[in-house]
Design an enzyme around this catalytic site. Structure first.
Site: not given
Ligand code: NAD
Length: 304
Positions: A100, A175, A250
């Site tokens: 997102t 979104k 966010k």
């Molecule tokens: P998270 O922080 O748990 O996971 C993101 C991962 O990306 C981390 O493990 C981080 O180390 C990794 N990362 C960052 N830069 C990187 C790179 N260059 N190469 C490889 N890995 C890299 O976040 P999340 O909760 O999994 O959410 C991910 C996305 O989904 C976000 O944009 C969030 O807004 C969206 N989202 C989350 C939810 C939720 O409920 N968690 C729901 C809908 C959307």
């Protein structure tokens, strides 16, 4: 399209179960995360991993990203102090971003992808970790129709509903609009339940009316901010998320950026963004966003 190998970058809360579902469906996945513990967790879950993002991407047909935000995406695509993902990917690679991020960042990222001779799909999700685990996410998609068709089978493994919202960036646009409604409606529902308390209404009575009357909304009927009427809502487990306050803050921040860049005369969206920023900063970051009701109740104390 032969999906070949999928480089899956970003194995966090969402990415790990999404990648796991692809592996379970028989896809060839090469995962990577910059955090070693995330890579180890993926390996423990049976997801093959690569030694670096560039290694994962070399020879992959699809590069799926699930990052915290747009800056990480743009940096990874372009490369910081060295080649980026776009440089090492083979011609015509499909870049499928499910993070997102800002609408403007999504359009910029898609522009870079296309300029480098690749294909771009933005497909942010709703449904949270539960939906990611169950493979029932909703994908909001910004892409050319033929590119969506190419990734449809993959998305159908990870999701239950796909909505093609338009060209590049349209998935992110949908979104932020949806989540702005959600933020505003949760605050409205929470204020109404606290007002009902002050006026002597039981939660159940107010729920029974609102859930079948014109105040009906997801914030009440699915994620009800008071315990009782909807047994599965986070209010029944002391506001364990669910959808964490940090993520709502966010997403409202992304909506504010979109409001600013378009000049929309929104008033409630910006107010909701400020309210959720405060909620996040004052202990709500890891609580479900419906916990906003406890703040409203606390600030209403002593005025009976
Ligand atoms: P998270 O922080 O748990 O996971 C993101 C991962 O990306 C981390 O493990 C981080 O180390 C990794 N990362 C960052 N830069 C990187 C790179 N260059 N190469 C490889 N890995 C890299 O976040 P999340 O909760 O999994 O959410 C991910 C996305 O989904 C976000 O944009 C969030 O807004 C969206 N989202 C989350 C939810 C939720 O409920 N968690 C729901 C809908 C959307």
């Amino acid at each position: 399209m032969d999906s070949g190998t999928i480089a899956f970058l970003g194995l966090g809360h969402m990415g790990l179960p999404m990648a796991g579902n692809l592996v379970a469906a028989g896809y060839s996945v090469r995962g990577f995360d910059v955090v070693p513990a995330a890579v180890e967790a993926a390996q423990a879950a049976g997801i093959p991993t690569a030694a670096s993002a560039l290694e994962a991407v070399k020879g992959a047909h699809v590069v799926l990203t699930m990052f915290p935000g747009g800056q990480q995406l743009l940096d990874a695509y372009r490369g910081v102090d060295g080649p980026g993902l776009l440089d090492v990917a083979g011609p015509g690679t499909m870049f499928l971003d499910c993070s997102t991020i800002n609408v403007d960042e999504a359009r910029e990222a898609a522009g870079l992808v296309v300029e480098a001779g690749h294909r771009s799909v933005d497909a942010p999700v709703s449904g949270g970790v539960v939906g990611a685990e169950a493979g029932t996410l909703t994908f909001m998609i910004g892409a050319l129709a033929e590119d969506l068709e190419a990734v449809r089978p993959l998305l159908e493994v990870m999701g239950g509903k796909l909505v093609h919202c338009g060209d590049h960036g349209a998935g992110q646009a949908a979104k932020v609009c949806n989540n702005m409604i959600l933020g505003v409606s949760m605050i409205a529902a929470s204020e109404a339940f606290v007002l009902g308390e002050k006026l002597g209404l039981t939660h159940q009575a107010l729920y029974d009316v609102v859930s079948t009357a014109s105040g009906q909304c997801w914030a009440v009927t699915t994620n009800c901010p008071v315990p009782g009427p909807v047994p599965a809502s986070p209010a029944n487990r002391d506001y364990q998320p669910g959808f964490a306050g940090a993520l709502m803050a966010k997403d409202l921040g992304l909506a504010m950026n979109a409001i600013e860049s378009t000049g929309v005369a929104a008033e409630l969206g910006p107010m909701a963004a400020r309210i959720y920023e405060r909620f996040r900063d004052e202990g709500g970051a890891g609580r479900d966003f419906s916990g906003i009701i406890t703040d409203i109740r606390d600030r209403s104390a002593g005025v009976d």
